[in-house]
Design a protein around this motif. Structure first.
Motif: not given
Length: 369
Positions: A105-110, A123-133, A304-313
């Motif tokens: 569900g995250h952009a890691d693969y693409t 997430g590097g460049r694909s992180s929401a951190r960029e939205t601050a600017v 919902p964000t894909s960065s969660i503690l619940t194990p995902r396949q």
């Protein structure tokens, strides 16, 4: 990587990564003589800043903006404005265990498949951190729009739903957004969201949200009838926000299920042709790609964000099956801090179209100058 800019005359180009030394942007097309300082921009950033409650990421960033160019004696000069925000609390070690795994569900693969090399830290460049600017750039746009359009103009954003729990619109009070950590305009629902998100957070999961962003005091005539439609560009701007998966303008998808006599916004004569009385606003303030002079209404669905503690396949870079657990500091609902971002993107689009309108039409319909 291309497409790090948006806007035509009012143009924003952002740079930086979530765990790099800094993020920033260059804002071009800002008219001269606008009073501007770091102190004027900072309140906008403080509304988006991480670590402000237990319902958002606990990453501690002060998000202090630095103006590098484009200002002289407290006013804009008309030249590009350089803005910088330094990262101070990256904690990149949190991502070491998933460096070679793809969060479902995250952009890691693409990102990996497209570029072959990625910054896995946050997430590097694909992180929401960029939205601050973007919020910083939107602050400049908002200040100029206030200067030009006057006191009738304002942009307001709110969260109107978290998970399955939507606000009661009969209780809607825009001022209530300042009294809770959710930008919620319904005091009773804010309390319900608090207990709901506590459960989501303790379960190691996350929740989605719906945002509503509105603009008042926008004149009739902004936008183009074909490819530069105002609603189309607002939708594109909102879809560029991380985790956005859908956009509605005005009545949105619900309009497909009602009778045409209810979907159309009837009009009656006002004091002048420029100020008719609309009996409804199913169009959300835009008809044929052009603003009507009514309130502009945009809703954005945030997943919902894909960065969660619940194990995902998932799989890893060696094409092996893995169970992914994302540790670190993440928002249980990323939609909350997306509200100031949505407001900023709307301000940027509206200013861009105001400048385009003036360049083609001038201040009067069909007359230059």
């Amino acid at each position: 990587m291309a497409d790090n800019s948006f806007g035509t005359l009012f143009n924003v180009t952002s740079f930086g990564e979530s765990h790099g030394s800094a993020i920033g942007c260059v804002v071009d097309g800002v008219p001269p003589n606008l009073p501007l300082s770091e102190a004027l921009i900072q309140p906008y950033l403080d509304r988006r800043r991480p670590g402000t409650s237990k319902f958002v990421t606990q990453r501690q960033e002060d998000d202090q903006v630095e103006i590098l160019s484009g200002i002289f004696e407290g006013k804009t000069t008309g030249t590009p404005i350089g803005l910088l925000i330094r990262n101070k609390d990256q904690r990149s070690k949190d991502y070491g265990e998933i460096a070679n795994q793809f969060r479902p569900g995250h952009a890691d693969y693409t990102y990996q498949m497209k570029y072959g090399h990625r910054d896995y830290r946050g997430g590097g460049r694909s992180s929401a951190r960029e939205t601050a600017v973007r919020v910083a750039a939107g602050a400049i746009a908002d200040m100029f729009l206030k200067k030009v359009l006057g006191s009738d103009y304002q942009i307001r954003g709110a969260v109107v739903q978290i998970g399955p729990h939507a606000i009661d619109r009969t209780n809607m009070d825009w001022d209530e957004r300042h009294n809770n950590p959710f930008f919620c305009p319904d005091a009773a629902m804010a309390k319900q969201w608090e207990s709901y998100l506590d459960g989501v957070r303790k379960a190691g999961s996350s929740a989605g949200a719906i945002l509503e962003i509105i603009a008042d005091g926008i004149p009739v005539g902004l936008g183009q009838p074909i490819y530069g439609k105002l609603d189309g560009e607002l939708a594109a701007a909102m879809m560029s926000i991380n985790a956005a998966k859908g956009v509605e303008i005005g009545g949105g998808f619900a309009l497909s299920g009602i009778d045409g006599s209810l979907a159309s916004d009837e009009m009656r004569a006002g004091n002048s042709l420029e100020t008719p009385t609309f009996l409804s606003n199913q169009a959300g303030g835009v008809l044929g790609g052009i603003s009507t002079g009514q309130q502009i209404v945009v809703r954005v669905a945030i997943k919902p964000t894909s960065s969660i503690l619940t194990p995902r396949q998932s799989i890893d870079r060696d094409n092996q099956n893995v169970d992914v657990v994302t540790k670190g500091r993440h928002d249980p609902c990323v939609g909350i801090r997306a509200v100031p971002v949505g407001e900023a993107m709307m301000a940027c689009v509206l200013l861009d179209h105001l400048l385009l309108h003036r360049g083609q039409i001038g201040d009067g319909g069909g007359q230059i100058g």
